[in-house]
Design an enzyme around this catalytic site. Structure first.
Site, short mmCIF file in Angstrom:
data_model
loop_
_atom_site.label_atom_id
_atom_site.label_comp_id
_atom_site.label_asym_id
_atom_site.label_seq_id
_atom_site.Cartn_x
_atom_site.Cartn_y
_atom_site.Cartn_z
CG HIS A 198 -8.31 -7.29 2.52
ND1 HIS A 198 -7.68 -7.96 3.54
CD2 HIS A 198 -8.13 -5.98 2.76
CE1 HIS A 198 -7.16 -7.08 4.37
NE2 HIS A 198 -7.41 -5.87 3.93
NE ARG A 335 4.54 -11.35 10.03
CZ ARG A 335 3.87 -10.96 8.95
NH1 ARG A 335 4.49 -10.77 7.81
NH2 ARG A 335 2.56 -10.77 9.02
CD GLU A 424 7.85 -7.97 5.40
OE1 GLU A 424 6.66 -8.22 5.18
OE2 GLU A 424 8.27 -7.56 6.51
CG ASP A 448 4.80 -5.41 3.25
OD1 ASP A 448 4.07 -4.49 2.85
OD2 ASP A 448 4.57 -6.06 4.28
CB CYS A 501 6.17 -16.42 3.77
SG CYS A 501 6.79 -14.85 4.38
C1 PEP Z 1 4.56 -10.05 2.84
O1 PEP Z 1 4.72 -8.84 2.99
O2 PEP Z 1 4.78 -10.65 1.75
C2 PEP Z 1 4.10 -10.88 3.96
C3 PEP Z 1 4.09 -12.19 3.88
O3 PEP Z 1 3.65 -10.22 5.06
P1 PEP Z 1 2.18 -9.56 5.19
O4 PEP Z 1 1.42 -9.92 3.94
O5 PEP Z 1 1.59 -10.12 6.43
O6 PEP Z 1 2.53 -8.12 5.28
MG MG Z 2 4.65 -8.01 4.97
#
Ligand code: PEP
Ligand code: MG
Length: 576
Positions: A198, A335, A424, A448, A501
């Site tokens: 975070h 998403r 992911e 992920d 992303c």
């Molecule tokens: C990721 O896993 O890279 C992603 C963009 O999704 P989140 O960070 O929301 O899990």
């Molecule tokens: Mg993710």
């Protein structure tokens, strides 16, 4: 990597961690106040009960006043609401009355009396469940603040100051980030936390220099002046001329990096559209103002978080319309709900799962709670109809070609044209060609993908080195995905877009590697757009491919990063 502080000379100490958000500053370091420990059980009153009760009520009033003042200065409406609600609890007459009773009738110290009275409330609220249960943590926060005030100690959490400072903490929780004021906090340094923590995400959103996983920084004495370099990942105490010059150099280049002209491209003209990651309509408007060429990731769970029940199709449509409108006819990649693991939702996820990151999360919730996904797709389709947006829809946490085909069916049945999935999991990366048989695009969620490839929890600072998208194993997953997309494109005769992303896209050096590996578009927090664009504009495709080759063949994340940085002098030149 060397994590222990080293002496640069007789008085300076250098701490090394992972730089997660660029920028260089010099300011006093102030550690996050430690949590308030419970006063000993049954702690006895010393002195006169009436003056103890008076102290108690004065402490509560002063906490209430402070929280109200902070609410007025809050940087967002959401933060102001949190602070106002907490101020109301601090001023709750019944709470003080109950605590006073414990002082008078049971001869408890005012600290312990207040602790017991507030704990009683928190337990009752937890027992009620739902929204009330969520408020129990707020009562506990008020409890800690009043006890700290009675003890003459600093309030727990982010220190409140009027002068600029570097905030040092073990890691930051989402609740801390809501009340952090970027007008006074000029950099973040943490002893724990990884590049996907975070703290890292918040720092990039706010454009604050940040270093994570820098062991020892929380032991630096409060008030010590430090130099922070958020690109190099270093913190140096008692800065000298050399560090002052580095800060001045950063000020000069950061002006160049302050704005993005809305056109991502390599030096040879190869287009690399730069998009934004957003969660709310406010985010979307800010991203559009920052020049983002569209939205590469709309995290729709933000429309659901904090809800006990599923929002109606109409409520969802309204939220999506507001977001889509910020971007006119640009591309918006929506998403579908990514609930589970660190984003539990009471109406969808089972909190008793022993291993939630590997459990029913993302797309998989459609198996246990069918209907929610279809209703969400209906809302997205309705919002698309009411606006000009070029809407693409993708599912999180996909592992098989069968899941991808099923998702595409649902998307088309809802009347939406463009479907895709996130990559992911290693399973999705390895079978990208088959996955792309039924969908139009993939988007690599490198946060992920890294945690699942390396089997390392993305939230754990102790695993920061493993949990890096620079790991050659992760880069090979990305390469494999891009190769699968190329094969699927030539098979179908239609170009299948590969986006990124995850946070990896926001690292200007890694962005070059990603493009060299065959990624078409990059999506990131809007603050990172200008820096990524500035570096891409100085590199051609051939160079990006050669840099990617270097990274792929490194034997560690550290070696990959260092070797790539050595080949891209523009990074040093721009202080990135
Ligand atoms: C990721 O896993 O890279 C992603 C963009 O999704 P989140 O960070 O929301 O899990
Ligand atoms: Mg993710």
């Amino acid at each position: 990597m060397d994590y222990s502080p080293s002496e640069t000379d007789s008085t300076q100490l250098r701490y090394t961690g992972v730089g997660v958000s660029p920028g260089r500053v010099i300011a006093p370091l102030i550690p996050m106040a430690p949590p308030v420990a419970a006063p000993p059980e049954g702690e006895a009153l010393t002195g006169d009960p009436e003056s103890a009760v008076e102290r108690l009520s004065e402490a509560a009033t002063s906490v209430k006043t402070e929280l109200k003042e902070r609410a007025e200065r809050a940087r967002s409406e959401a933060a102001a609401e949190v602070l106002k609600a907490t101020a109301l609890m601090a001023g709750d007459k019944a709470l003080i009355k109950n605590a006073a009773k414990l002082v008078r009738n049971h001869s408890l110290s005012p600290e312990r009396a207040l602790w017991d009275a507030a704990s009683g409330y928190a337990d009752q609220m937890r027992a009620m469940g739902g929204y009330m249960a969520e408020r129990a943590a707020d009562i506990e926060d008020v409890r800690a603040r009043i006890v700290a005030e009675l003890r003459g100690m600093p309030a727990p959490g982010v220190p409140q100051r009027t002068e600029p400072f570097v905030l040092a903490a073990e890691d930051l929780a989402p609740a801390d980030t809501a009340v952090l004021d970027p007008r006074t906090v000029v950099a973040l340094v943490t002893s724990s936390g990884g590049p996907q923590s975070h703290t890292a995400i918040l720092a990039r959103n706010l454009g604050l220099p940040a270093v994570v996983a820098a062991t020892g920084v929380t032991d630096i004495e409060s008030g010590t002046t430090v130099f922070v370099d958020g690109a190099a990942g270093s913190i140096v105490s008692h800065p000298r001329t050399e560090q002052e010059q580095a800060v001045a150099a950063w000020h000069r280049v950061s002006e160049q990096l302050a704005s993005f002209d809305g056109h991502g491209a390599l030096a040879d003209g190869t287009e690399v559209p730069l998009l934004a990651n957003v969660g709310t309509a406010d985010d979307a408007r800010a991203a559009a103002a920052a020049g983002a060429q569209g939205v590469g990731l709309l995290r729709t769970e933000f429309c659901f978080l904090g809800r006990d029940t599923e929002p109606t199709v109409e409520e969802q449509t309204e939220s999506y319309v507001e977001i889509f409108q910020a971007f006119g006819s640009a591309k918006i990649v929506v998403r579908t709900l990514d609930a589970g693991a660190d984003k539990p939702l009471p109406f969808l996820t089972d909190t008793t799962e022993p291993n939630p990151a590997l459990g029913v999360r993302g797309y998989r919730t459609d198996w246990t709670t069918p209907g929610v996904l279809e209703r969400q797709l209906r809302a997205i389709a309705a919002a698309a109809q009411q606006t000009e947006a070029n809407v693409w829809v993708m599912a999180p946490m996909i592992s098989t070609a069968g899941e991808s085909a099923h998702f595409a069916e649902l998307v088309h049945a809802a009347g939406l044209a463009v479907s895709g999935v996130m990559v992911e999991t290693p399973a999705a990366a390895i079978t990208a060609e088959q996955i792309l048989d039924r969908v139009d695009f993939v988007s690599l969620g490198t946060n992920d993908l890294t945690q699942y490839t390396m089997a390392a929890d993305r939230m754990l600072g102790s695993l920061a080195e493993l949990n890096s998208p620079w790991q050659p194993a992760v880069l090979r997953m990305i390469e494999r995905t891009a190769a699968g997309a190329r094969a699927a494109s030539s098979e179908s005769g239609v170009h299948k877009n590969v986006g990124v992303c995850g946070e990896a896209a926001a690292d200007p050096a890694l962005a070059v590697v990603l493009v060299g590996l065959g990624v078409d578009t990059l999506s990131m927090s809007p603050r990172s757009l200008a820096a990524v664009a500035a570096v891409l504009a100085r590199v051609d495709l051939e160079r990006a491919r050669s840099v990617a080759h270097t990274a792929l063949h490194a034997t560690s994340a550290h070696e990959a990063r260092e070797a790539v940085r050595a080949q891209l002098p523009v990074l040093e030149e721009l202080g990135l």
